[in-house]
Design an enzyme around this catalytic site. Structure first.
Site, PDB file in Angstrom:
ATOM      1  N   GLY A  72      74.974  59.636  18.051  1.00  0.00           N
ATOM      2  CA  GLY A  72      75.369  59.609  16.885  1.00  0.00           C
ATOM      3  C   GLY A  72      75.363  57.798  17.308  1.00  0.00           C
ATOM      4  N   ASN A 152      85.927  60.430  10.256  1.00  0.00           N
ATOM      5  CA  ASN A 152      85.970  61.612  11.774  1.00  0.00           C
ATOM      6  C   ASN A 152      87.750  61.195  11.672  1.00  0.00           C
ATOM      7  OD1 ASN A 152      85.223  58.782  11.627  1.00  0.00           O
ATOM      8  ND2 ASN A 152      85.809  59.319  14.186  1.00  0.00           N
ATOM      9  N   GLN A 180      79.813  63.292  11.178  1.00  0.00           N
ATOM     10  CA  GLN A 180      81.067  64.309  10.752  1.00  0.00           C
ATOM     11  C   GLN A 180      80.634  66.045   9.254  1.00  0.00           C
ATOM     12  OE1 GLN A 180      83.687  65.670  12.381  1.00  0.00           O
ATOM     13  NE2 GLN A 180      83.057  62.966  13.970  1.00  0.00           N
ATOM     14  N   SER A 200      74.547  63.893  15.016  1.00  0.00           N
ATOM     15  CA  SER A 200      74.820  63.993  16.033  1.00  0.00           C
ATOM     16  C   SER A 200      74.775  65.731  16.618  1.00  0.00           C
ATOM     17  CB  SER A 200      76.372  62.907  16.658  1.00  0.00           C
ATOM     18  OG  SER A 200      76.116  63.370  18.056  1.00  0.00           O
ATOM     19  N   GLY A 201      74.742  65.667  17.631  1.00  0.00           N
ATOM     20  CA  GLY A 201      74.273  67.201  18.040  1.00  0.00           C
ATOM     21  C   GLY A 201      76.065  67.923  18.242  1.00  0.00           C
ATOM     22  N   HIS A 202      76.558  67.325  19.127  1.00  0.00           N
ATOM     23  CA  HIS A 202      78.145  67.910  19.269  1.00  0.00           C
ATOM     24  C   HIS A 202      78.632  68.028  18.736  1.00  0.00           C
ATOM     25  CE1 HIS A 202      81.108  64.123  20.493  1.00  0.00           C
ATOM     26  NE2 HIS A 202      79.505  63.756  20.380  1.00  0.00           N
ATOM     27  N   THR A 238      61.664  60.287  27.710  1.00  0.00           N
ATOM     28  CA  THR A 238      60.804  61.573  27.799  1.00  0.00           C
ATOM     29  C   THR A 238      62.088  62.528  26.769  1.00  0.00           C
ATOM     30  OG1 THR A 238      59.910  61.220  29.862  1.00  0.00           O
ATOM     31  CG2 THR A 238      60.534  63.329  29.133  1.00  0.00           C
ATOM     32  N   CYS A 326      88.059  58.060  20.584  1.00  0.00           N
ATOM     33  CA  CYS A 326      87.849  56.761  21.905  1.00  0.00           C
ATOM     34  C   CYS A 326      88.837  55.637  21.479  1.00  0.00           C
ATOM     35  CB  CYS A 326      86.353  55.800  20.413  1.00  0.00           C
ATOM     36  SG  CYS A 326      85.572  56.962  19.721  1.00  0.00           S
TER      37      CYS A 326
HETATM   38  C1  PLP Z   1      81.232  61.191  16.792  1.00  0.00           C
HETATM   39  C2  PLP Z   1      81.188  60.099  15.984  1.00  0.00           C
HETATM   40  C3  PLP Z   1      79.777  59.062  16.674  1.00  0.00           C
HETATM   41  C4  PLP Z   1      79.047  58.970  17.624  1.00  0.00           C
HETATM   42  O1  PLP Z   1      78.169  60.077  17.896  1.00  0.00           O
HETATM   43  P1  PLP Z   1      77.816  60.532  19.414  1.00  0.00           P
HETATM   44  O2  PLP Z   1      76.890  61.552  19.443  1.00  0.00           O
HETATM   45  O3  PLP Z   1      78.880  60.539  20.388  1.00  0.00           O
HETATM   46  O4  PLP Z   1      77.780  58.874  20.094  1.00  0.00           O
HETATM   47  C5  PLP Z   1      79.639  58.580  15.310  1.00  0.00           C
HETATM   48  N1  PLP Z   1      80.129  58.174  13.963  1.00  0.00           N
HETATM   49  C6  PLP Z   1      80.844  59.188  13.970  1.00  0.00           C
HETATM   50  C7  PLP Z   1      81.938  59.282  12.360  1.00  0.00           C
HETATM   51  C8  PLP Z   1      81.247  60.665  15.139  1.00  0.00           C
HETATM   52  O5  PLP Z   1      82.675  60.714  14.137  1.00  0.00           O
END
Ligand code: PLP
Length: 393
Positions: A72, A152, A180, A200-202, A238, A326
């Site tokens: 993200g 978030n 989110q 973002s994947g996680h 890659t 963070c």
């Molecule tokens: C977690 C998050 C990000 C950052 O994503 P990462 O994959 O951890 O770098 C950016 N924006 C929001 C709103 C998030 O919750």
């Protein structure tokens, strides 16, 4: 293993089992480089392209509009730095909000140091951006509007379709940080008038360190990462094939289950919110009561420190957060909660519980059993609480 109640899905999510099954072969037997011409490489290339289709389909986009990134944060950086670099002859003004993730806020500060002007829109007490206010701050030099889809920390969902409509009426590129929101609420980039979208994947059951960006065909944007010719020469490096395969599968599953999962989580979320508010005096919900992410519960407790609550929750096997991952570790109160108008001590006394696909009703009941005595115990140690009780007598 001891009991673990994970209620911090906005910080990260476990990788889903079905996703893991899909990923594993790309570490062990199907490890080819997608740029290689032999069949082993082409197997990886095919897997990447399948994932691209899965992501595109979840957003209502075309596969040619999806690029994989390292998360993200990279997608947010690419959007802001790429668009401003491409349009700097046209103007130097961008509009965002006070409640963005640091990936947007710190990139905006960097742009300010480099000659751009940034307007940080305020939000109302629920964390909502005013569309009228947005239209008022648009200038002839405005080249980019970047407003998050869902916050978030407090879970508030912004009026993205209307914001996009205004951006387009004025010929301005519209980016949304939807990290989110993707996989959690329905999204259609066309209906919502979005030009660029970060995900973002996680945050949706796929691995960490992998994200994607949607860039509408024809959008003017410069490259961020230079090097090889991957991602149709627009993002070098890659490909992280296993994680890309994981993101594709996770986003597909999330979309299939979305309707049911939104219903299920909304019920659990509201049970948690109402249960806490009823059991604990001097506790208030942060964020919008209804326009909020199905899994988000953020509460301010008077007379306690959020960090102390987290420690006692952890001793009971409960993972939660006070603000965003963070910012914890620093003593500054959350910029999001301050933007809602909360006092410093109210912001410090806030705790975020974020539910996910693994959360059960038993988990919610367990938190509702453990949390009230924790708050009670901490308040008994607070001189401010003692003054408050004495004043009430
Ligand atoms: C977690 C998050 C990000 C950052 O994503 P990462 O994959 O951890 O770098 C950016 N924006 C929001 C709103 C998030 O919750």
């Amino acid at each position: 293993m001891e009991k673990l109640i994970y209620m911090d899905n906005a910080a990260t999510t476990p990788v889903r089992e079905e996703v893991m099954k899909n990923i594993m072969p790309y570490f062990t037997t199907k490890y080819g480089n997608p740029s290689s011409v032999y069949r082993l490489g082409q197997v990886s290339k095919k897997a990447v392209e399948k994932a691209r289709e899965q992501v595109a389909s979840a957003l209502g986009a075309d596969t040619s509009e999806i690029y994989f990134t390292a998360g993200g944060s990279e997608s947010d950086n690419w959007a802001l730095r790429g668009v401003t670099a491409a349009l700097k002859e046209k103007g130097n003004h961008i509009i965002t909000t006070k409640i963005e993730h640091h990936a947007i806020l710190h990139t905006s500060q960097y742009l300010e140091e480099n000659g751009f002007e940034v307007t940080y829109l305020p939000v109302d007490k629920y964390g909502k951006v005013s569309v009228d206010e947005l239209e008022k701050v648009i200038r002839p030099t405005t080249i980019l509007i970047s407003i998050m889809m869902a916050n978030n920390e407090i879970g508030t969902i912004e009026p993205i379709a209307q914001i996009g409509e205004i951006a387009h009426k004025h010929g301005i590129t519209f980016h949304t940080d939807a990290v989110q929101a993707v996989g959690h609420v329905p999204i259609d980039v066309n209906k919502m008038n979005i030009d660029i979208l970060s995900l973002s994947g996680h945050k949706l059951g796929a691995p960490k360190g992998l994200g994607a960006i949607y860039i509408r065909k024809g959008t003017k944007i410069k490259q961020l990462i230079f090097g090889g010719a991957q991602e149709r020469k627009r993002r070098a490096g890659t490909e992280n094939v296993p994680a890309i395969v994981g993101l594709g599968k996770a986003i597909e599953l999330a979309n299939e289950e979305m309707e049911q999962e939104v219903k299920r989580l909304t019920i659990l979320r509201d049970k948690l919110i109402n249960g806490i508010i009823q059991a604990v005096p001097n506790a208030r919900l942060n964020g919008h009561p209804t326009d909020r992410l199905p899994g988000n519960c953020n509460i301010s407790f008077d007379f306690v420190e959020g960090e102390s609550v987290l420690m006692l929750l952890d001793m009971n096997g409960i993972c939660a957060s006070s603000g965003s991952a963070c910012t914890s570790g620093s003593l500054d109160p959350s910029h999001v909660l301050l933007a809602l108008g909360l006092k410093h001590e109210e912001a410090h006394g806030s705790v975020r519980f974020t539910l996910g696909f693994e959360t059960t009703e038993e988990d919610v009941d367990y938190v509702l059993e453990k949390l009230p005595p924790i708050i009670e115990r901490l308040r008994k140690m607070s001189p401010l609480y003692e003054d408050y009780i004495n004043a009430k007598k």
